[in-house]
Design a protein around this motif. Structure first.
Motif, PDB file in Angstrom:
ATOM      1  N   UNK A 198     -39.466  22.873   2.818  1.00  0.00           N
ATOM      2  CA  UNK A 198     -40.651  22.496   3.582  1.00  0.00           C
ATOM      3  C   UNK A 198     -40.493  21.047   4.034  1.00  0.00           C
ATOM      4  N   UNK A 199     -40.471  20.863   5.353  1.00  0.00           N
ATOM      5  CA  UNK A 199     -40.410  19.519   5.943  1.00  0.00           C
ATOM      6  C   UNK A 199     -41.801  19.201   6.470  1.00  0.00           C
ATOM      7  N   UNK A 200     -42.387  18.139   5.964  1.00  0.00           N
ATOM      8  CA  UNK A 200     -43.720  17.720   6.399  1.00  0.00           C
ATOM      9  C   UNK A 200     -43.572  16.488   7.290  1.00  0.00           C
ATOM     10  N   UNK A 201     -43.734  16.659   8.611  1.00  0.00           N
ATOM     11  CA  UNK A 201     -43.570  15.516   9.522  1.00  0.00           C
ATOM     12  C   UNK A 201     -44.647  14.457   9.294  1.00  0.00           C
ATOM     13  N   UNK A 202     -44.246  13.201   9.426  1.00  0.00           N
ATOM     14  CA  UNK A 202     -45.191  12.092   9.351  1.00  0.00           C
ATOM     15  C   UNK A 202     -45.271  11.346  10.680  1.00  0.00           C
ATOM     16  N   UNK A 203     -44.112  11.139  11.308  1.00  0.00           N
ATOM     17  CA  UNK A 203     -44.093  10.464  12.611  1.00  0.00           C
ATOM     18  C   UNK A 203     -42.863  10.919  13.381  1.00  0.00           C
ATOM     19  N   UNK A 204     -42.891  10.661  14.685  1.00  0.00           N
ATOM     20  CA  UNK A 204     -41.756  11.062  15.523  1.00  0.00           C
ATOM     21  C   UNK A 204     -41.696  10.219  16.777  1.00  0.00           C
ATOM     22  N   UNK A 205     -40.478   9.955  17.193  1.00  0.00           N
ATOM     23  CA  UNK A 205     -40.217   9.402  18.522  1.00  0.00           C
ATOM     24  C   UNK A 205     -39.757  10.593  19.347  1.00  0.00           C
ATOM     25  N   UNK A 244     -40.266  12.388   7.894  1.00  0.00           N
ATOM     26  CA  UNK A 244     -41.254  13.014   7.021  1.00  0.00           C
ATOM     27  C   UNK A 244     -40.692  13.175   5.632  1.00  0.00           C
ATOM     28  N   UNK A 245     -41.168  14.209   4.931  1.00  0.00           N
ATOM     29  CA  UNK A 245     -40.673  14.492   3.591  1.00  0.00           C
ATOM     30  C   UNK A 245     -40.134  15.918   3.539  1.00  0.00           C
ATOM     31  N   UNK A 246     -39.153  16.115   2.672  1.00  0.00           N
ATOM     32  CA  UNK A 246     -38.518  17.419   2.508  1.00  0.00           C
ATOM     33  C   UNK A 246     -38.552  17.793   1.039  1.00  0.00           C
ATOM     34  N   UNK A 247     -38.891  19.066   0.767  1.00  0.00           N
ATOM     35  CA  UNK A 247     -38.932  19.541  -0.609  1.00  0.00           C
ATOM     36  C   UNK A 247     -38.616  21.028  -0.664  1.00  0.00           C
ATOM     37  N   UNK A 248     -38.094  21.457  -1.803  1.00  0.00           N
ATOM     38  CA  UNK A 248     -37.908  22.879  -2.073  1.00  0.00           C
ATOM     39  C   UNK A 248     -39.258  23.406  -2.547  1.00  0.00           C
TER      40      UNK A 248
END
Length: 159
Positions: free
Chosen positions: A117-124, A81-85
Protein backbone atom coordinates in the motif's frame (compact mmCIF):
# COMPACT_ATOMS: atom_id res chain seq x y z
CA UNK A 1 -11.10 16.94 -5.20
CA UNK A 2 -9.34 19.59 -7.26
CA UNK A 3 -9.45 19.43 -11.05
CA UNK A 4 -5.72 18.71 -11.19
CA UNK A 5 -6.02 15.82 -8.71
CA UNK A 6 -8.91 14.40 -10.71
CA UNK A 7 -6.88 14.72 -13.93
CA UNK A 8 -3.92 13.07 -12.19
CA UNK A 9 -6.00 10.07 -11.07
CA UNK A 10 -7.83 9.85 -14.42
CA UNK A 11 -4.51 9.58 -16.24
CA UNK A 12 -2.90 7.32 -13.63
CA UNK A 13 -5.73 4.84 -14.20
CA UNK A 14 -4.32 4.14 -17.68
CA UNK A 15 -0.66 3.90 -16.64
CA UNK A 16 0.58 0.32 -16.86
CA UNK A 17 3.82 0.75 -14.90
CA UNK A 18 6.00 3.18 -13.01
CA UNK A 19 9.05 2.98 -10.80
CA UNK A 20 8.51 2.40 -7.06
CA UNK A 21 11.17 2.62 -4.37
CA UNK A 22 12.15 3.63 -0.88
CA UNK A 23 13.55 7.09 -0.20
CA UNK A 24 16.22 5.59 2.07
CA UNK A 25 18.08 3.68 -0.62
CA UNK A 26 17.00 5.21 -3.93
CA UNK A 27 16.46 1.82 -5.55
CA UNK A 28 13.49 1.95 -7.92
CA UNK A 29 11.80 -1.06 -9.51
CA UNK A 30 9.06 -1.30 -12.12
CA UNK A 31 5.62 -1.89 -10.61
CA UNK A 32 2.02 -1.74 -11.89
CA UNK A 33 -0.23 0.67 -9.97
CA UNK A 34 -3.82 -0.05 -8.92
CA UNK A 35 -6.30 2.14 -7.07
CA UNK A 36 -9.98 2.53 -6.32
CA UNK A 37 -11.57 4.61 -9.10
CA UNK A 38 -14.50 5.63 -6.91
CA UNK A 39 -12.36 6.69 -3.95
CA UNK A 40 -8.80 7.43 -5.07
CA UNK A 41 -6.17 7.66 -2.38
CA UNK A 42 -3.90 4.70 -1.77
CA UNK A 43 -2.09 3.15 -4.72
CA UNK A 44 -1.79 -0.62 -4.48
CA UNK A 45 0.88 -2.98 -5.83
CA UNK A 46 1.25 -6.74 -5.87
CA UNK A 47 4.66 -8.09 -4.97
CA UNK A 48 6.25 -11.19 -3.47
CA UNK A 49 8.02 -12.26 -0.31
CA UNK A 50 11.75 -11.84 -0.68
CA UNK A 51 11.48 -8.77 -2.89
CA UNK A 52 13.46 -5.72 -1.72
CA UNK A 53 10.39 -3.52 -1.17
CA UNK A 54 8.56 -6.24 0.77
CA UNK A 55 11.57 -7.07 2.94
CA UNK A 56 12.16 -3.42 3.84
CA UNK A 57 8.53 -2.52 4.63
CA UNK A 58 7.33 -5.64 6.47
CA UNK A 59 8.04 -3.99 9.84
CA UNK A 60 6.06 -0.83 9.06
CA UNK A 61 5.54 2.05 6.67
CA UNK A 62 8.60 3.68 5.13
CA UNK A 63 9.09 6.88 3.12
CA UNK A 64 8.82 6.01 -0.56
CA UNK A 65 8.32 7.40 -4.04
CA UNK A 66 6.52 6.35 -7.18
CA UNK A 67 7.74 7.85 -10.46
CA UNK A 68 5.67 7.84 -13.65
CA UNK A 69 6.78 8.88 -17.14
CA UNK A 70 4.04 7.83 -19.54
CA UNK A 71 3.80 9.56 -22.91
CA UNK A 72 0.67 7.62 -23.84
CA UNK A 73 -1.29 9.25 -21.00
CA UNK A 74 0.70 12.48 -20.93
CA UNK A 75 1.40 11.94 -17.22
CA UNK A 76 4.81 12.60 -15.72
CA UNK A 77 4.93 12.53 -11.92
CA UNK A 78 7.26 12.22 -8.96
CA UNK A 79 5.01 11.11 -6.09
CA UNK A 80 6.22 10.88 -2.48
CA UNK A 81 4.46 9.06 0.32
CA UNK A 82 4.71 5.97 2.49
CA UNK A 83 4.88 2.31 1.53
CA UNK A 84 3.91 -0.67 3.68
CA UNK A 85 3.02 -4.34 3.42
CA UNK A 86 -0.61 -4.89 4.34
CA UNK A 87 -3.11 -7.75 4.62
CA UNK A 88 -6.28 -7.10 2.63
CA UNK A 89 -7.69 -10.14 0.77
CA UNK A 90 -10.63 -8.08 -0.54
CA UNK A 91 -8.20 -5.59 -2.16
CA UNK A 92 -6.20 -8.45 -3.70
CA UNK A 93 -9.46 -9.82 -5.17
CA UNK A 94 -10.31 -6.36 -6.51
CA UNK A 95 -7.01 -5.74 -8.30
CA UNK A 96 -6.24 -9.31 -9.38
CA UNK A 97 -5.85 -9.80 -13.13
CA UNK A 98 -4.63 -12.40 -15.64
CA UNK A 99 -1.36 -10.46 -15.77
CA UNK A 100 -0.90 -10.80 -12.00
CA UNK A 101 -1.81 -14.50 -12.18
CA UNK A 102 1.11 -15.09 -14.53
CA UNK A 103 3.54 -14.24 -11.71
CA UNK A 104 2.10 -16.42 -8.95
CA UNK A 105 2.06 -20.22 -9.23
CA UNK A 106 -0.79 -20.65 -6.76
CA UNK A 107 -2.86 -17.69 -7.96
CA UNK A 108 -4.21 -15.45 -5.17
CA UNK A 109 -3.48 -18.20 -2.64
CA UNK A 110 0.26 -18.13 -3.37
CA UNK A 111 2.06 -17.99 0.00
CA UNK A 112 4.61 -15.51 -1.43
CA UNK A 113 2.00 -12.99 -2.60
CA UNK A 114 2.21 -9.66 -0.78
CA UNK A 115 0.11 -6.52 -1.07
CA UNK A 116 1.88 -3.17 -0.89
CA UNK A 117 0.00 0.00 0.00
CA UNK A 118 1.49 3.30 -1.17
CA UNK A 119 -0.13 6.32 0.48
CA UNK A 120 0.68 9.47 -1.53
CA UNK A 121 1.47 12.64 0.40
CA UNK A 122 2.66 15.02 -2.33
CA UNK A 123 3.57 15.03 -6.00
CA UNK A 124 5.17 17.11 -8.68
CA UNK A 125 3.02 16.45 -11.74
CA UNK A 126 3.28 17.39 -15.40
CA UNK A 127 0.19 16.90 -17.56
CA UNK A 128 0.98 17.08 -21.26
CA UNK A 129 -0.90 16.57 -24.47
CA UNK A 130 -1.16 13.00 -25.65
CA UNK A 131 -1.65 14.10 -29.25
CA UNK A 132 1.33 13.85 -31.56
CA UNK A 133 -0.34 16.39 -33.87
CA UNK A 134 -0.69 18.95 -31.05
CA UNK A 135 2.97 18.46 -30.13
CA UNK A 136 4.04 18.90 -33.77
CA UNK A 137 1.84 22.03 -34.03
CA UNK A 138 3.39 23.52 -30.87
CA UNK A 139 6.93 22.91 -32.15
CA UNK A 140 6.15 24.42 -35.56
CA UNK A 141 4.42 27.43 -33.96
CA UNK A 142 7.39 27.97 -31.64
CA UNK A 143 9.83 27.91 -34.55
CA UNK A 144 7.76 30.43 -36.51
CA UNK A 145 6.88 32.81 -33.67
CA UNK A 146 9.94 32.36 -31.42
CA UNK A 147 7.53 31.61 -28.54
CA UNK A 148 8.06 28.66 -26.27
CA UNK A 149 5.87 25.63 -27.10
CA UNK A 150 3.01 24.76 -24.76
CA UNK A 151 4.43 21.80 -22.86
CA UNK A 152 1.32 21.29 -20.72
CA UNK A 153 0.60 21.99 -17.08
CA UNK A 154 2.91 21.58 -14.12
CA UNK A 155 1.33 21.38 -10.64
CA UNK A 156 2.31 20.49 -7.11
CA UNK A 157 -0.30 18.29 -5.44
CA UNK A 158 -0.87 17.49 -1.77
CA UNK A 159 -2.95 14.46 -0.88
Amino acid sequence: MSDHKKEFYDRLEDVRAGMLGLESDGKLMPMSPNFDDDKPGAIWFLSAAGQHLVDHTSDGAKAAKFVVADGGTGLYADITGTLEVTENPAKVDEIWSPIAAAWYEEDKQDPDLRLLKFTPQSAEVWLTSTSGLKFFYEIMKANITDEMPDAGTQVSLTF
